[in-house]
Design a protein around this motif. Sequence first.
Motif, PDB file in Angstrom:
ATOM      1  N   GLU A 754      -3.034  -2.605   1.767  1.00 14.37           N
ATOM      2  CA  GLU A 754      -2.935  -1.144   1.795  1.00 14.37           C
ATOM      3  C   GLU A 754      -3.193  -0.610   3.202  1.00 14.37           C
ATOM      4  OE1 GLU A 754      -4.533   2.684  -0.757  1.00 14.37           O
ATOM      5  OE2 GLU A 754      -5.887   1.011  -0.360  1.00 14.37           O
ATOM      6  N   ARG A 758      -0.895   1.981   5.375  1.00 11.71           N
ATOM      7  CA  ARG A 758      -1.403   3.268   5.853  1.00 11.71           C
ATOM      8  C   ARG A 758      -1.309   3.383   7.361  1.00 11.71           C
ATOM      9  NH1 ARG A 758      -7.124   4.274   2.901  1.00 11.71           N
ATOM     10  NH2 ARG A 758      -6.856   6.297   3.917  1.00 11.71           N
ATOM     11  N   ARG A 791       1.939   3.483  -2.955  1.00  8.55           N
ATOM     12  CA  ARG A 791       2.153   4.021  -1.613  1.00  8.55           C
ATOM     13  C   ARG A 791       3.513   3.592  -1.067  1.00  8.55           C
ATOM     14  NH1 ARG A 791      -1.658   6.189   1.590  1.00  8.55           N
ATOM     15  NH2 ARG A 791      -3.317   5.346   0.286  1.00  8.55           N
ATOM     16  N   CYS A 795       6.442   5.795   0.763  1.00  8.80           N
ATOM     17  CA  CYS A 795       6.934   5.444   2.094  1.00  8.80           C
ATOM     18  C   CYS A 795       8.443   5.191   2.084  1.00  8.80           C
ATOM     19  CB  CYS A 795       6.202   4.204   2.611  1.00  8.80           C
ATOM     20  SG  CYS A 795       4.436   4.449   2.886  1.00  8.80           S
TER      21      CYS A 795
END
Length: 953
Positions: A754, A758, A791, A795
């Motif tokens: 992750e 990020r 996520r 993205c």
Amino acid sequence: MDMTTAQSMVLETLQRAANQNAEILKPAELKLKEWETEPGFYSILLNIFSNHSIDVNVRWLAVLYFKNGVDRYWRKTAPNALSEAEKVTLRQGLVSNFQEPINQIATQLAVLISKVERFDCPREWPELVPTLLTAVKSEDRLIQHRALLMLHHVIKTLSSKRLAGDRRLFQELTSNVFSFVLNLWNSHVENFLAQMNANNNEMGATLEKALLALRILRKLAVHGFKKPHESADAVHFLNMVFDRAKTMLECRKSLRSRGSNLVELTEKFIIHLTKVLIAVLEHHPFSYVELIQPSLEFAVFYVFTPSGETVIFERFIIQCLNLIKGILLCAEYKPAKVVEETKEPGTLRAHQIKMSFFTSDTLTEMCRKLVTHYFLLTRDDLELWDSDPESFATDEGGESWKYSLRSRDMNLFLALFHEFRVTLSPVLLEMIKNNHALVSPSDLSAILRKDAVYNAVGLAAFDLYDEVNFDQWFSTTLTQELKVKDNNYRVIRRRVVWLIGQWTGVKLSPELRPALYATTLPLLQGDEDMAVRLTASNTLKLAIDDFEFNTDQFLPFLEPSFSLLFTLLKEAHECDTKMHVLYVLSFIVERVGFAIRPYSGSLIQYLPLLWEESAEHNMLRCAIVSTLVHLVKALGTVSETLGPFLLPVIQLSTDVQQECHVYLLEDGLELWLAVLENSSSMSRDLLQLFRNMPPLLEYSSENLRTCFYIIQANILLSPEEFLNIYGQMIISSCNSMLSDMRSEGIVMTMRLVEMCLRAGPNVATELVKPIAIYRGEEYPMVMSMYLSMARILLCSRDVFSQVVAKVAQMIGETQEAVLNKMLDVWLDKMALVTQLERRKLLGLALASLLTAQSNSVLERFCGFLLNITEALNDIIKTDDMGVLIDSLLLTEHSSPGQDDACWIMKQNMTIAGEEAWKHLQFQILSTPLSSGITFKLRCLSCRIRWGRRNLNS
């Protein structure tokens, strides 16, 4: 090839292998290695080392190769295991070899037989022990000795087995042979005593046989009985030990007066007698209860009375002290706080015996003797101090209490004082009173006496807490004694500064800490004795390591302390001394933090030189690396002068190809992480350092957490550059490790993945595809981390589609079916996610899916709305102005204006049905993520409440 030719070849090769010339030796070793698995090779070795006409070195080498082969190929399941037929021949040859003339070869042969016996006895080799017992009865002295030697090693190996079946077999063996071995031992001891009186030359060989028999009896008595006190033979043997020890002590005294060379062997025999008692006490404390009284009487007589002093020697004293302490500290002999409530009769009996023996007079005499006799520095101690003060200063520490007389004395004193504090406190206080006044520097005996008393007071500091006013003592007498600079008074200065260190954490007022620092610093100066300086450095460390340490109080003394310790570090010669001083410096750096910056320059310049000098001392290098960790953290930045030194140190410490990494790896990883955390940018050298990481990820799981922290720090320092170079390797390693990880490791790995998304979404989105697949873990924390892979959807929807397609291909289903399963897990398990930031992430990802033209989404529309609403309710709160705000949003303005929110809500409320929902989707999803996440979710919440009533109208 016939047997004779093969034996000649092996013999010739062994002769070359025994050569000191490496060019001859190496090829021979390789050839022998090649023959290890050949049938008949060990039979040839047996023939060679059994032939006494062959050179001793060659026979020695043959028996060693045979012994190593047993370890590798004797087990039935071993690769290239020996055939059963060859084993039978080898066992027959081994058990008939009782006339070996060379002691060293005989010992190796006995060990070899014990190794074979561990595999084969008793099933395949039932005749071994009977054959050895028969040989022991031989009239031939050599056969008798060799048989006893073999029997000793066989019994030793059998006694080491711990499986229930093996222990039962050993107990059966003990019941059959103990009486025989006991009679044999008695016979040899009686023969030795008779031969000694007659000054017979054979008494040395007889004593050796008696010692071997005693070693066998020890193993049998300790491991061959469930309860030795239930065996008449075992009890008889244990009671005989005391008489035999007394007799042999007198024999040693007589032999010593004659100048005999048997004194050392006699001492071994005596020491082994005491080992029997200590071993039975340790393994069978309740069987030892009736031996407590004679044991204490025996030990105290020889160690603490004038009558016994004439025959004792140091190792015997140590064993006696070990015996007394073993009885004192034995957990089975400790009754309940209320003695009458103790249920175990053996515990009550042991307690009664101890209390009846340790009377006030006995305890007083023992305490005085320990302090005034055994605690005194000897002439040898003072000579060592003069010749090697660094060794003298470090010899009193460590784990040598079982083998060092001084350490053993101190340990027994502590045990006695803790057990009988009420009785012994007045005795020690009286000693303090009698030695309180300043003594003349010329009176060395008084100085040594005071040193011994102060030593006792320091050891018993915790037990004397209520008895001694240490603040007053420190402020008056002790500080005055530190000011006397006579050479003899170095003994007092060293002991006083040590005493202060012992009492610092026990009873020293915080107001006196500055006085302590001021008192200690002069003892660190270069004109002071080295042993005193080292002791003072340790006292300074203890003062700083205290719970009540106040940094502000220490700051005025920081610069001189650091400077003096640094000088001491440079002047020390021994590796252990440098490690100790470096540890103190490192500890100061850690405790004072940023305050060390102005004074760290000299240490920064010296450490590279010390690093080069310590190339052969890995433990010193460990201390250097540990110091660098604290130094980097304290400086808060990697300075230009320190940077070029740090990276090679990290490179060496974390390179698994270097032998020293075994010692340096853990501290090296900590240093690597500290450097990354305190670097403002990613340099080329720092980036190349990561080449050491791939083997570390495969190496072991011990340092995996630190390795992951290092990877995360690299990602944060230079996301795109780092991930472009090493991202593929990191994701591949993580993916391969997941299958063998427990839940904690999976969570840690997914957090790393992750972090990649990020910090560098543009690069990481493609990289993480192999690891983004949910693996069916039900543990909530693991579930939370896997769901956080949503996520990827925020993205790049294309990458998300590719992940779904890959999973579908792997399991042989359609993409629609895979998406259905993923969404079912998502909607069902989202409630398990407790972290608000992750619930918000999942809510946003669900909202983004609402625009997908997919039946999978439409069929679960209500589930989408429910989870989004619940996430929204968790993160929305009302501020002081009554405005709804996102508790997780950090912007210049905490939330959009109230008027803007009301306008959007009003617009949405005027539009009905499906068109309203489409308009709301556009409002939510068209706003950039960075400019209004909370605003979009708030609008969605409003629309959901309205939509539940009107969506179907």
